[in-house]
Design a protein around this motif. Sequence first.
Motif, PDB file in Angstrom:
ATOM      1  N   ASP A  11       8.909  12.808  -3.491  1.00 44.67           N
ATOM      2  CA  ASP A  11       9.583  11.789  -2.756  1.00 44.67           C
ATOM      3  C   ASP A  11       8.561  11.013  -1.708  1.00 44.67           C
ATOM      4  O   ASP A  11       8.242   9.800  -1.267  1.00 44.67           O
ATOM      5  CB  ASP A  11      10.594  11.902  -2.174  1.00 44.67           C
ATOM      6  CG  ASP A  11      11.685  12.036  -3.264  1.00 44.67           C
ATOM      7  OD1 ASP A  11      11.686  11.353  -4.208  1.00 44.67           O
ATOM      8  OD2 ASP A  11      12.869  12.563  -2.819  1.00 44.67           O
ATOM      9  N   GLU A  12       7.836  12.054  -1.056  1.00 40.19           N
ATOM     10  CA  GLU A  12       6.633  11.440  -0.097  1.00 40.19           C
ATOM     11  C   GLU A  12       5.697  10.998  -0.592  1.00 40.19           C
ATOM     12  O   GLU A  12       5.050   9.842  -0.254  1.00 40.19           O
ATOM     13  CB  GLU A  12       6.195  12.773   0.711  1.00 40.19           C
ATOM     14  CG  GLU A  12       7.131  13.353   1.763  1.00 40.19           C
ATOM     15  CD  GLU A  12       6.835  14.755   2.445  1.00 40.19           C
ATOM     16  OE1 GLU A  12       7.442  14.812   3.547  1.00 40.19           O
ATOM     17  OE2 GLU A  12       6.123  15.765   1.732  1.00 40.19           O
ATOM     18  N   LEU A  13       5.163  11.635  -1.933  1.00 40.36           N
ATOM     19  CA  LEU A  13       4.080  10.810  -2.667  1.00 40.36           C
ATOM     20  C   LEU A  13       4.600   9.364  -2.893  1.00 40.36           C
ATOM     21  O   LEU A  13       3.455   8.708  -3.057  1.00 40.36           O
ATOM     22  CB  LEU A  13       3.582  11.625  -3.863  1.00 40.36           C
ATOM     23  CG  LEU A  13       2.984  13.071  -3.582  1.00 40.36           C
ATOM     24  CD1 LEU A  13       3.022  13.819  -4.711  1.00 40.36           C
ATOM     25  CD2 LEU A  13       1.468  12.688  -3.063  1.00 40.36           C
ATOM     26  N   LEU A  14       5.860   9.184  -3.571  1.00 42.78           N
ATOM     27  CA  LEU A  14       5.820   7.886  -3.936  1.00 42.78           C
ATOM     28  C   LEU A  14       5.973   6.945  -2.676  1.00 42.78           C
ATOM     29  O   LEU A  14       6.142   5.759  -2.952  1.00 42.78           O
ATOM     30  CB  LEU A  14       7.456   7.867  -4.473  1.00 42.78           C
ATOM     31  CG  LEU A  14       7.522   8.589  -5.874  1.00 42.78           C
ATOM     32  CD1 LEU A  14       8.982   8.856  -6.531  1.00 42.78           C
ATOM     33  CD2 LEU A  14       6.615   7.862  -6.919  1.00 42.78           C
ATOM     34  N   GLU A  15       5.924   7.107  -1.611  1.00 44.98           N
ATOM     35  CA  GLU A  15       5.937   6.502  -0.386  1.00 44.98           C
ATOM     36  C   GLU A  15       4.454   5.791  -0.050  1.00 44.98           C
ATOM     37  O   GLU A  15       4.225   5.023   0.633  1.00 44.98           O
ATOM     38  CB  GLU A  15       6.383   6.867   0.845  1.00 44.98           C
ATOM     39  CG  GLU A  15       8.091   7.256   0.732  1.00 44.98           C
ATOM     40  CD  GLU A  15       8.483   8.008   2.156  1.00 44.98           C
ATOM     41  OE1 GLU A  15       7.890   8.149   2.935  1.00 44.98           O
ATOM     42  OE2 GLU A  15       9.720   8.460   1.861  1.00 44.98           O
ATOM     43  N   LEU A  16       3.600   6.636  -0.734  1.00 45.55           N
ATOM     44  CA  LEU A  16       2.023   6.248  -0.720  1.00 45.55           C
ATOM     45  C   LEU A  16       1.910   4.835  -1.307  1.00 45.55           C
ATOM     46  O   LEU A  16       2.173   4.420  -1.966  1.00 45.55           O
ATOM     47  CB  LEU A  16       1.027   7.208  -1.316  1.00 45.55           C
ATOM     48  CG  LEU A  16       1.305   8.419  -0.423  1.00 45.55           C
ATOM     49  CD1 LEU A  16       0.479   9.527  -1.496  1.00 45.55           C
ATOM     50  CD2 LEU A  16       0.770   8.467   0.922  1.00 45.55           C
ATOM     51  N   ASP A  17       1.058   4.204  -0.653  1.00 47.88           N
ATOM     52  CA  ASP A  17       0.422   2.921  -0.961  1.00 47.88           C
ATOM     53  C   ASP A  17      -0.634   3.078  -2.073  1.00 47.88           C
ATOM     54  O   ASP A  17      -1.694   2.910  -1.849  1.00 47.88           O
ATOM     55  CB  ASP A  17       0.015   1.873   0.167  1.00 47.88           C
ATOM     56  CG  ASP A  17      -0.569   0.618  -0.223  1.00 47.88           C
ATOM     57  OD1 ASP A  17      -0.333   0.372  -1.503  1.00 47.88           O
ATOM     58  OD2 ASP A  17      -1.366  -0.071   0.547  1.00 47.88           O
ATOM     59  N   VAL A  18      -0.315   3.388  -3.329  1.00 53.08           N
ATOM     60  CA  VAL A  18      -1.418   3.544  -4.280  1.00 53.08           C
ATOM     61  C   VAL A  18      -2.119   2.186  -4.508  1.00 53.08           C
ATOM     62  O   VAL A  18      -3.565   2.374  -4.814  1.00 53.08           O
ATOM     63  CB  VAL A  18      -0.631   4.161  -5.599  1.00 53.08           C
ATOM     64  CG1 VAL A  18      -1.705   4.173  -6.801  1.00 53.08           C
ATOM     65  CG2 VAL A  18       0.128   5.367  -5.423  1.00 53.08           C
ATOM     66  N   PRO A  19      -1.617   1.144  -4.624  1.00 54.30           N
ATOM     67  CA  PRO A  19      -2.626  -0.068  -4.969  1.00 54.30           C
ATOM     68  C   PRO A  19      -3.725  -0.101  -3.892  1.00 54.30           C
ATOM     69  O   PRO A  19      -4.801  -0.303  -3.813  1.00 54.30           O
ATOM     70  CB  PRO A  19      -1.632  -1.265  -4.730  1.00 54.30           C
ATOM     71  CG  PRO A  19      -0.494  -0.568  -5.399  1.00 54.30           C
ATOM     72  CD  PRO A  19      -0.330   0.724  -4.624  1.00 54.30           C
ATOM     73  N   GLY A  20      -3.333   0.124  -2.638  1.00 54.23           N
ATOM     74  CA  GLY A  20      -4.132   0.027  -1.271  1.00 54.23           C
ATOM     75  C   GLY A  20      -5.023   1.244  -1.417  1.00 54.23           C
ATOM     76  O   GLY A  20      -6.287   1.316  -1.075  1.00 54.23           O
ATOM     77  N   MET A  21      -4.615   2.533  -1.832  1.00 60.63           N
ATOM     78  CA  MET A  21      -5.525   3.548  -2.045  1.00 60.63           C
ATOM     79  C   MET A  21      -6.509   3.460  -3.156  1.00 60.63           C
ATOM     80  O   MET A  21      -7.741   3.600  -3.118  1.00 60.63           O
ATOM     81  CB  MET A  21      -4.766   5.001  -2.679  1.00 60.63           C
ATOM     82  CG  MET A  21      -3.939   5.211  -1.347  1.00 60.63           C
ATOM     83  SD  MET A  21      -2.897   6.906  -1.974  1.00 60.63           S
ATOM     84  CE  MET A  21      -4.226   8.107  -1.449  1.00 60.63           C
TER      85      MET A  21
END
Length: 131
Positions: A11-21
Motif C-alpha cells: 500500500d505504501e508503494l502504491l502511494e509513490l508517484d511512479v510517473p514522476g520517478m
Amino acid sequence: MSAQHRSRTDDELLELDVPGMIRYGLSMGGAHRTALFGDGAVAGAVAADRMGVRPRSVAFLAEVVRSGGAAYAAALPEPLPGGAPSRLAGEWLDAASSVVRDVDGDETAARWLEAVAEILDMRRRARHEGA
C-alpha cells in the motif's frame, strides 16, 4: 535504517508517484535512477499485479519500447490488455516519452519495464508456491 532503505508495504508503494520517478529517473540518473529501478519498479509491479496484468504483457511492452521507442508505445491505443492496465501503462509511457530524447533513453525505459515484469513474475511465483 535510513528512510531510503526502509521496507515498504504494498500500500505504501502504491502511494509513490511512479510517473514522476520515471521522469526523474530517466532524465537525471544517479539516485533518481536507483529509486526508479528499486522502489519504482516494485511499485509498478504491485500496481500491475493488483490489476491482474501478466508479466509477459509488460515484457512485450518493453520490446515495443525497445523497437519503436517510448513515444511510439505511448501512442498505442491499448499498450496493455484491458482498460485500467492500459491507463496505467499509458501514464508510465507518457512520463517516459516526455523526457526520452534518444535510443539510450528508450533502452533504459525498456529495461525498467523488464524489471517490472520480472518483479511481477516473482510475486506471482511466490504467491503460488506459498499456496
